[in-house]
Scaffold this motif. Structure first.
Motif, PDB file in Angstrom:
ATOM      1  N   GLU A 257     -28.821  54.357 -13.990  1.00 19.24           N
ATOM      2  CA  GLU A 257     -27.396  54.170 -14.276  1.00 19.24           C
ATOM      3  C   GLU A 257     -27.277  53.760 -15.743  1.00 19.24           C
ATOM      4  OE1 GLU A 257     -25.479  51.417 -11.638  1.00 19.24           O
ATOM      5  OE2 GLU A 257     -23.583  51.511 -12.765  1.00 19.24           O
ATOM      6  N   ILE A 258     -26.475  54.489 -16.489  1.00 22.79           N
ATOM      7  CA  ILE A 258     -26.354  54.222 -17.927  1.00 22.79           C
ATOM      8  C   ILE A 258     -25.889  52.779 -18.144  1.00 22.79           C
ATOM      9  CG2 ILE A 258     -25.167  54.872 -20.061  1.00 22.79           C
ATOM     10  CD1 ILE A 258     -27.128  57.018 -19.073  1.00 22.79           C
ATOM     11  N   GLY A 259     -26.592  52.082 -19.030  1.00 17.92           N
ATOM     12  CA  GLY A 259     -26.157  50.726 -19.377  1.00 17.92           C
ATOM     13  C   GLY A 259     -26.576  49.679 -18.379  1.00 17.92           C
ATOM     14  N   LYS A 260     -27.522  50.001 -17.496  1.00 14.32           N
ATOM     15  CA  LYS A 260     -27.967  49.006 -16.501  1.00 14.32           C
ATOM     16  C   LYS A 260     -29.446  48.689 -16.698  1.00 14.32           C
ATOM     17  CE  LYS A 260     -24.172  48.191 -14.421  1.00 14.32           C
ATOM     18  NZ  LYS A 260     -23.574  46.865 -14.780  1.00 14.32           N
ATOM     19  N   GLY A 261     -29.781  47.406 -16.801  1.00 12.68           N
ATOM     20  CA  GLY A 261     -31.172  46.982 -16.899  1.00 12.68           C
ATOM     21  C   GLY A 261     -31.708  46.610 -15.536  1.00 12.68           C
ATOM     22  N   ARG A 262     -32.886  46.002 -15.488  1.00 12.87           N
ATOM     23  CA  ARG A 262     -33.469  45.591 -14.198  1.00 12.87           C
ATOM     24  C   ARG A 262     -34.190  44.262 -14.374  1.00 12.87           C
ATOM     25  NH1 ARG A 262     -39.331  48.215 -13.672  1.00 12.87           N
ATOM     26  NH2 ARG A 262     -39.745  48.535 -15.905  1.00 12.87           N
ATOM     27  N   ILE A 263     -34.040  43.403 -13.355  1.00 13.50           N
ATOM     28  CA  ILE A 263     -34.762  42.125 -13.357  1.00 13.50           C
ATOM     29  C   ILE A 263     -36.144  42.389 -12.770  1.00 13.50           C
ATOM     30  CG2 ILE A 263     -34.845  39.802 -12.397  1.00 13.50           C
ATOM     31  CD1 ILE A 263     -32.593  40.136 -14.395  1.00 13.50           C
ATOM     32  N   VAL A 264     -37.182  42.030 -13.519  1.00 18.71           N
ATOM     33  CA  VAL A 264     -38.531  42.249 -12.982  1.00 18.71           C
ATOM     34  C   VAL A 264     -39.144  40.946 -12.498  1.00 18.71           C
ATOM     35  CG1 VAL A 264     -38.941  44.317 -14.360  1.00 18.71           C
ATOM     36  CG2 VAL A 264     -39.599  42.098 -15.287  1.00 18.71           C
ATOM     37  N   ARG A 265     -38.494  39.813 -12.812  1.00 19.95           N
ATOM     38  CA  ARG A 265     -39.044  38.506 -12.370  1.00 19.95           C
ATOM     39  C   ARG A 265     -37.895  37.505 -12.391  1.00 19.95           C
ATOM     40  NH1 ARG A 265     -44.498  36.267 -14.279  1.00 19.95           N
ATOM     41  NH2 ARG A 265     -44.420  34.017 -13.968  1.00 19.95           N
ATOM     42  N   GLU A 266     -37.734  36.742 -11.312  1.00 21.31           N
ATOM     43  CA  GLU A 266     -36.620  35.772 -11.224  1.00 21.31           C
ATOM     44  C   GLU A 266     -37.100  34.392 -11.663  1.00 21.31           C
ATOM     45  OE1 GLU A 266     -33.410  38.048  -9.127  1.00 21.31           O
ATOM     46  OE2 GLU A 266     -33.525  36.195 -10.324  1.00 21.31           O
ATOM     47  N   GLY A 267     -36.304  33.724 -12.479  1.00 28.22           N
ATOM     48  CA  GLY A 267     -36.609  32.334 -12.831  1.00 28.22           C
ATOM     49  C   GLY A 267     -35.324  31.570 -13.042  1.00 28.22           C
ATOM     50  N   LYS A 268     -35.407  30.359 -13.607  1.00 27.61           N
ATOM     51  CA  LYS A 268     -34.197  29.525 -13.699  1.00 27.61           C
ATOM     52  C   LYS A 268     -33.931  28.996 -15.110  1.00 27.61           C
ATOM     53  CE  LYS A 268     -33.949  27.716  -8.942  1.00 27.61           C
ATOM     54  NZ  LYS A 268     -34.847  28.790  -8.428  1.00 27.61           N
ATOM     55  N   LYS A 269     -34.964  28.647 -15.853  1.00 24.95           N
ATOM     56  CA  LYS A 269     -34.726  27.892 -17.101  1.00 24.95           C
ATOM     57  C   LYS A 269     -34.728  28.777 -18.328  1.00 24.95           C
ATOM     58  CE  LYS A 269     -36.241  23.573 -19.313  1.00 24.95           C
ATOM     59  NZ  LYS A 269     -35.041  22.763 -18.988  1.00 24.95           N
ATOM     60  N   VAL A 270     -35.647  29.736 -18.347  1.00 18.99           N
ATOM     61  CA  VAL A 270     -35.830  30.602 -19.523  1.00 18.99           C
ATOM     62  C   VAL A 270     -35.587  32.044 -19.101  1.00 18.99           C
ATOM     63  CG1 VAL A 270     -37.450  31.402 -21.298  1.00 18.99           C
ATOM     64  CG2 VAL A 270     -37.556  29.022 -20.479  1.00 18.99           C
ATOM     65  N   ALA A 271     -34.877  32.776 -19.924  1.00 17.15           N
ATOM     66  CA  ALA A 271     -34.674  34.222 -19.664  1.00 17.15           C
ATOM     67  C   ALA A 271     -35.240  35.010 -20.839  1.00 17.15           C
ATOM     68  CB  ALA A 271     -33.193  34.513 -19.496  1.00 17.15           C
TER      69      ALA A 271
END
Ligand SMILES: Cc1ncc(C[n+]2csc(CCOP(=O)(O)OP(=O)(O)O)c2C)c(N)n1
Ligand SMILES: CC(=O)[C@@H](O)[C@H](O)COP(=O)(O)O
Ligand SMILES: [Mg+2]
Length: 644
Positions: free
Chosen positions: A496-510
């Motif tokens: 989908e154009i303009g959509k990224g993907r999360i490959v790892r979930e965390g809380k403090k640092v992105a």
């Protein structure tokens, strides 16, 4: 009685002034020794071999006849300059070619006064030489400018722009067309056929002929008539040569490996009162080294090799596929699926993988020669008429066609697809070939979709996505080298154009990663988790349009956010910063950092070392996060500063 071995000559040569102390009769031996030295050196370093072998005699003759460095010798592309470097004070370093801290693989002003102009991108030599020539003319200084340009480089428009202006220089400008009937691949287009006709029209001109032509003993009109008669007789093309019609005295074709003949010709040319003069030298790419002469690519670019057998040390083989091969396979699949998909390269069929595409779809694959500007607008025309063109041009070489991208593609919102191989740092070719700027120069354009593949699966998905994206221009970037060894799905996924993907979930640092820095981002996340810092990793996929929803979410739910890309300032990170600033996402105290290539032109080195020097590996990401956190009163454990 057997002849005494000739006294070695190359050991006596430090600079061209040493060459000029030799007897002319010694020059053939010097050329042979220079050729052997070059083969030996490149066998240990790798690099560009075939083109340098083709100009050994020209190198000796030019430095013998012209007063370099006062006479300015400018090599087009510069990949053939190794013999030149050996006889201009750099023989002791020639085995450091293309290595960190070593000699550049191209001519470079900073390296030597014998390199008056840097190169690496082709077809600049006549323009630069003209600049030197006119400057001397204006300053009433003696000194000639000699441009050595190959038949491949002569297929670029810039060469004609320069020749169109060259009459101003008179006899201060000498152009030597080094015609070995090869580009990286066999040359293409009308020019190569024309040159072949010139060469095949008869014997090489001898000095007498040349003296008559160059000195123009006959008044011009008579000279021209006499020549026309001769040309008809020799079945040559009617009228003057293309070069004469552009105002040059054309001298040729001459044997580019007859060093004594070249010396005589160049002495005539040096003393000529008229000009500019173009000498058409016929040479052989790979000359004097059997494995190179017999190879299809004439050993244009080689890795280390065994001199006796010519066998290149290409390593054990196997391993993850090259991104180039993944691209070629993905494009072939699209061309199989859709007959409207076509492919264009600018003289880089093997480098882009289009040589494999051409084998499968010869009628829908186009090599336009070294003509990136033409390639882009040619693609725009194809797109305007309903085809789906993939322009496969290295990131760095696409720079040559920027206005065509803006003016002919983006403004008209035409669905041209750009496949930009060699994105990011490229290693041995150094800064001239780094794909450092495409994110900046493309993301600034309205209508543009810009993707960066994080791995080989992503690259296949992006090629498929581009093939289906008809509503405007799109580009995908990917690095020189091999993928991560991932399993390739049977069929690609449309993104989908303009959509990224999360490959790892965390809380403090992105960590917002773009392209193949993802591997380092994941390593950094492990290092940060080990320090008690829970880390999210996102593969953003699109530098334009960025995934605004994901950026908002990540920047408002984490304390530290870091973007990372294999590009100079002004690319992906700038897009994120602009969104954050426009929407006040930083106002709430978010610590936002962008990681990108440093604002310098990085010299050649191993790519991993280059990225280490650029500060774009896992430890640098960790350091960036820890520094951001230290700005706050949150205590960070004592050893946090000791980056693993
Ligand atoms: C603008 C640009 N496009 C593509 C290239 C890649 N390239 C390097 S050398 C070469 C072929 C040059 O052919 P020629 O000028 O005939 O030199 P030869 O290798 O035959 O000596 C190409 C296409 C480049 N250096 N610059
Ligand atoms: C001299 C030149 O510009 C090309 O030969 C270039 O060096 C090819 O680069 P790759 O080796 O990355 O294909
Ligand atoms: Mg050539």
């Amino acid at each position: 009685m057997s002849e005494r071995p000739a006294t070695p000559l190359l050991d006596q040569i430090q600079y061209p002034s040493d060459i000029r102390k030799l007897q002319k009769a010694q020059l053939p031996q010097l050329a042979e020794e220079l050729r052997s030295e070059m083969i030996s050196a490149v066998s240990t370093s790798g690099g560009h071999l075939g083109s340098g072998l083709g100009v050994v005699e020209l190198t000796v003759a030019i430095h013998y006849v012209f007063d370099t460095p006062d006479d300015k010798l400018i090599w087009d592309v510069g990949h053939q300059c190794y013999p030149h470097k050996i006889v201009t004070g750099r023989r002791d370093r020639i085995r450091t070619l293309r290595q960190g801290g070593g000699l550049s693989g191209f001519t470079k002003r900073a390296e030597s006064e014998y390199d008056p102009f840097g190169a690496a991108h082709s077809s600049t030599s006549i323009s630069a030489a003209l600049g030197f020539a006119i400057s001397n003319k204006l300053a009433n200084k003696p000194g000639r400018a000699i441009a050595v340009i190959g038949d491949g480089a002569m297929s670029a428009g810039m060469a004609y722009e320069a020749m169109n202006n060259a009459h101003e220089a008179g006899n201060r400008l000498v152009v030597i067309l080094n015609d070995n009937d090869m580009s990286i691949a066999p040359p293409v287009g009308g020019l190569s056929h024309y040159l072949a006709r010139l060469v095949s029209s008869g014997k090489y001109l001898k000095t007498r002929e040349i003296a008559r032509r160059v000195f123009g003993r006959l008044p011009k009109p008579v000279e021209k008539a006499a020549r026309k008669a001769e040309e008809y007789a020799r079945g040559m093309v009617t009228g003057g040569t293309l070069f004469e019609e552009l105002g040059f005295y054309y001298v040729g074709p001459v044997d580019g490996h007859d060093v004594l003949g070249l010396v005589e010709i160049l002495e005539n040319v040096r003393d000529a009162k008229d000009g500019p003069i173009l000498i058409h030298a016929v040479t052989v790419k790979g000359k004097g080294y059997g494995p190179a002469e017999s190879a299809a690519d004439k050993y244009h670019g080689v890795v280390k090799f065994d001199v006796v057998s010519g066998k290149q040390d290409k390593g054990p083989g196997g391993g993850p596929p090259a991104y180039t091969a993944v691209f070629a396979d993905a494009l072939k699949a699209e061309m199989e699926r859709d007959e409207k998909v076509v492919a264009i390269t600018a003289a880089m069929p093997s480098g882009t993988g289009l040589d494999k595409v051409e084998q499968a779809f010869p009628d829908r694959t186009f090599d336009v020669g070294i003509a990136e500007q033409h390639a882009v607008t040619f693609a725009a025309g194809l797109a305007a008429q309903g085809h789906r063109p993939f322009c496969a041009i290295y990131s760095t070489f696409l720079q040559r066609a920027y206005d065509q991208v803006v003016h002919d593609v983006a403004i008209q919102n035409l669905p041209v697809r750009f496949a930009m191989d060699r994105a990011g740092l490229v290693g041995a070719d150094g800064c001239t070939h780094a794909g450092a700027f495409d994110l900046a120069y493309l993301c600034t354009l309205p209508n543009m979709v810009v993707m960066a593949a994080a791995d080989e699966v992503e690259l296949a998905n992006m090629v498929h996505t581009m093939a289906l994206h008809d509503s405007g221009p799109s580009a995908v970037r990917y690095p020189r080298g091999n993928g991560r060894g991932l399993a390739m799905p049977a069929s690609p996924q449309r993104l989908e154009i303009g959509k990224g993907r999360i490959v790892r979930e965390g809380k403090k640092v992105a960590i917002l990663s773009l392209g193949t820095r993802l591997e380092e981002a994941e390593k950094a996340a492990d290092m940060l988790e080990a320090k008690g810092l829970s880390t999210t990793v996102a593969d953003m996929r699109f530098a334009k349009p960025i995934d605004e929803e994901m950026v908002r979410k990540l920047l408002t739910t984490h304390e530290v956010a870091v973007t990372i890309e294999e590009g100079a300032i002004g690319g992906f990170g700038a897009q994120v910063l602009t969104l954050a600033s426009d929407e006040g996402l930083i106002d709430a105290g978010l610590k936002l950092r962008t990681m990108r290539l440093p604002d310098i032109f990085q010299d050649q080195d191993a790519p991993a070392k280059q990225y280490d020097d650029a500060g774009l590996n896992a430890p640098h990401i960790v350091e960036t996060v820890l520094k951001a956190l230290r700005r706050n009163d949150i205590a960070v454990d004592a050893d946090a500063g000791a980056i693993a």
